[in-house]
Scaffold this active site. Sequence first.
Site, PDB file in Angstrom:
ATOM      1  N   ARG A 187       0.848  -1.193   0.000  1.00  0.00           N
ATOM      2  CA  ARG A 187       0.000   0.000   0.000  1.00  0.00           C
ATOM      3  C   ARG A 187       0.875   1.230   0.000  1.00  0.00           C
ATOM      4  O   ARG A 187       2.045   1.195   0.393  1.00  0.00           O
ATOM      5  CB  ARG A 187      -0.945   0.013   1.198  1.00  0.00           C
ATOM      6  CG  ARG A 187      -0.254   0.111   2.557  1.00  0.00           C
ATOM      7  CD  ARG A 187      -0.173   1.516   3.078  1.00  0.00           C
ATOM      8  NE  ARG A 187       0.654   1.617   4.268  1.00  0.00           N
ATOM      9  CZ  ARG A 187       1.930   1.983   4.256  1.00  0.00           C
ATOM     10  NH1 ARG A 187       2.543   2.226   3.121  1.00  0.00           N
ATOM     11  NH2 ARG A 187       2.617   2.085   5.385  1.00  0.00           N
ATOM     12  N   ASP A 203      -2.064   6.807  12.843  1.00  0.00           N
ATOM     13  CA  ASP A 203      -3.030   5.711  12.953  1.00  0.00           C
ATOM     14  C   ASP A 203      -3.063   5.128  14.358  1.00  0.00           C
ATOM     15  O   ASP A 203      -4.127   4.812  14.882  1.00  0.00           O
ATOM     16  CB  ASP A 203      -2.773   4.625  11.904  1.00  0.00           C
ATOM     17  CG  ASP A 203      -1.368   4.039  11.938  1.00  0.00           C
ATOM     18  OD1 ASP A 203      -0.447   4.707  12.465  1.00  0.00           O
ATOM     19  OD2 ASP A 203      -1.179   2.922  11.420  1.00  0.00           O
ATOM     20  N   GLY A 210      11.441  -2.815   3.223  1.00  0.00           N
ATOM     21  CA  GLY A 210      11.965  -1.591   3.829  1.00  0.00           C
ATOM     22  C   GLY A 210      11.744  -0.365   2.979  1.00  0.00           C
ATOM     23  O   GLY A 210      12.381   0.663   3.176  1.00  0.00           O
ATOM     24  N   GLY A 225       8.808   1.267   2.661  1.00  0.00           N
ATOM     25  CA  GLY A 225       7.704   2.106   3.117  1.00  0.00           C
ATOM     26  C   GLY A 225       6.385   1.794   2.446  1.00  0.00           C
ATOM     27  O   GLY A 225       5.431   2.548   2.568  1.00  0.00           O
ATOM     28  N   SER A 265       4.834  -1.141   2.914  1.00  0.00           N
ATOM     29  CA  SER A 265       4.198  -2.139   3.759  1.00  0.00           C
ATOM     30  C   SER A 265       4.391  -3.563   3.275  1.00  0.00           C
ATOM     31  O   SER A 265       3.462  -4.352   3.222  1.00  0.00           O
ATOM     32  CB  SER A 265       2.704  -1.827   3.880  1.00  0.00           C
ATOM     33  OG  SER A 265       2.256  -2.099   5.166  1.00  0.00           O
ATOM     34  N   SER A 266       5.620  -3.903   2.955  1.00  0.00           N
ATOM     35  CA  SER A 266       5.928  -5.276   2.549  1.00  0.00           C
ATOM     36  C   SER A 266       5.658  -6.250   3.688  1.00  0.00           C
ATOM     37  O   SER A 266       5.194  -7.370   3.454  1.00  0.00           O
ATOM     38  CB  SER A 266       7.385  -5.379   2.096  1.00  0.00           C
ATOM     39  OG  SER A 266       8.267  -4.963   3.130  1.00  0.00           O
ATOM     40  N   ASP A 323      -1.848  -0.302   7.703  1.00  0.00           N
ATOM     41  CA  ASP A 323      -1.217  -1.093   6.646  1.00  0.00           C
ATOM     42  C   ASP A 323      -2.058  -2.314   6.292  1.00  0.00           C
ATOM     43  O   ASP A 323      -2.310  -2.604   5.120  1.00  0.00           O
ATOM     44  CB  ASP A 323       0.177  -1.562   7.089  1.00  0.00           C
ATOM     45  CG  ASP A 323       1.113  -0.414   7.407  1.00  0.00           C
ATOM     46  OD1 ASP A 323       0.810   0.721   6.998  1.00  0.00           O
ATOM     47  OD2 ASP A 323       2.144  -0.648   8.056  1.00  0.00           O
ATOM     48  N   TYR A 351      10.647   3.986  15.079  1.00  0.00           N
ATOM     49  CA  TYR A 351       9.203   3.729  15.065  1.00  0.00           C
ATOM     50  C   TYR A 351       8.626   3.556  16.471  1.00  0.00           C
ATOM     51  O   TYR A 351       7.673   4.236  16.860  1.00  0.00           O
ATOM     52  CB  TYR A 351       8.907   2.492  14.203  1.00  0.00           C
ATOM     53  CG  TYR A 351       7.445   2.283  13.937  1.00  0.00           C
ATOM     54  CD1 TYR A 351       6.843   2.839  12.808  1.00  0.00           C
ATOM     55  CD2 TYR A 351       6.644   1.555  14.808  1.00  0.00           C
ATOM     56  CE1 TYR A 351       5.494   2.658  12.560  1.00  0.00           C
ATOM     57  CE2 TYR A 351       5.297   1.374  14.576  1.00  0.00           C
ATOM     58  CZ  TYR A 351       4.730   1.923  13.445  1.00  0.00           C
ATOM     59  OH  TYR A 351       3.387   1.750  13.215  1.00  0.00           O
TER      60      TYR A 351
END
Length: 519
Positions: A47, A56, A159, A161, A163-164, A209, A266
């Site tokens: 995404r 979120d 990595g 960004g 959302s793997s 995500d 994070y």
Amino acid sequence: MATVPTYHDLSFYSNPKENKARYAKLLNSFEQKYHCKPDFFSRSPGRVNIIGEHIDYNYFSVLPMAIDVDVIVSVTTSDDAKVELNNTNPEFKEEILELPSDGAVIEINKTHHTWGNYFRCSMIVAHKYILEKYPELVSGGKKPLKGLKLIFDGNVPTGGGLSSSAAFCVASILAILKANGINTITKEDLVKISVVSEHYVGVNTGGMDQCASIYGEQNKALLVQFKPKLMATPFKMPVLKPHDMVFLISNTLVEANKQETALTNYNLRVVEMAVASEFLAKKFNLELPKESNLHTGTLRGFMDEYYEKHLKQPHWDGSDIDMGVQRMQEMLRLTEIMFSEEQKVGFKTEELAKELGLSVEEFTKVFLTKIPVKYERMKIYQRTVHVYSDAMRVLQVLKLFHQHKDSDDPQKFMLAFGRLLNDSQRSEDIYNNSSSPELREVCKISLANGGYGARTTGAGWGGSAVHLTTHDKLAKLVEALTEQYYKKQFPKITQSELNAAVVVSKPAAGSCIVQLAEY
């Protein structure tokens, strides 16, 4: 209630022909490795978050969309009490997971970082779901899950960004449930169990995500809301003429590994924002609902309690855009008043404990035990400004979309939309400190070469930027990024690597099971 679909062809892709070759290649790899065909495929897309970053987990709405890149897993069951994990990418070595013979839920060694840990966390939440909803499938917990033979194939940059990790976990959970006899699951249930999956590897994700990956629809973006409950509402984006808008995603190729850098990045933001909410609550003598991952208040919780207790107004339900904007503005006004100039620089642990009326030991127990972090000073003023201002920008983008008419000036729309994206990037950089030199550079190049707006998307600290442009300016923008960023930073970059780094995507279909009629 919407269920996760099963498809029997690849027409749900925007480019079925290209993906047909990909599935054929994966099938061939599977047959070579396991000497049989897979029973089915499970897939979940990456995404891109258009706007609303690191808000979120404070329960403020965000605007993502599922994209064409995805994680596919080919699956067959096995009588062996083990799971064989393989990947078409040779960087990810084979892993074997032994299933406890007594039917116990597997455990994870968090100190040993491997790609298999993401499958393990998926297996934990899938197993717990089966025990709760379908205990008869595992003899009430006495029988292990079915053995599996799996090969993964992913074109979501790790990595990057996009959302793997969420795409991987959702595809894995779907695969495990289907292989163990669960043929139907609602999207709502899949979101609920997948949201907590990455918590088992020490990453405290907020739910956006997974929601975006599961609820994605072709040609629609998503409004993901967290209150009064987690839900995703697909909506069509404005169509502009003569040149429609397009989103380009550029991966800086600087990997943002959330699991390995969580202590200072994070997870620290999660803790800082929890502390910020309690700091503000203390100023107004408010008791906040314990709804964060730390079992503390959130910045959304502070806003709602402030309006209810101090102004005698009901909680905001998330649907009235004008009310939401007005309340975010009030929160930003309060934030400026509540922090002294010295406090705006940051707090040491002792200072925060004193502000909250706690001993250092009590502060540590509440805020620093559940989620490990590392810092010199907590910058809770900056994080508060970012959360409320980016939450407001999400609403302003929504209002822009809702108000746009086909007869309106498209240039005016693009400039207004781009300005909000640029303001979001500025906030991520200055107030959330989640940008990077490389992200700043690609955003700068973009704005000078046909981009209307550009911002860090995903966790940040590397990874990708999302760029807003129009079809007529797309070629110039791609060329500028190629020449001024990729070829300068990575002189030996190949064309195939470039193609993977720069993705132009329309909103894509969400998670699904694929059972092809013919291979």
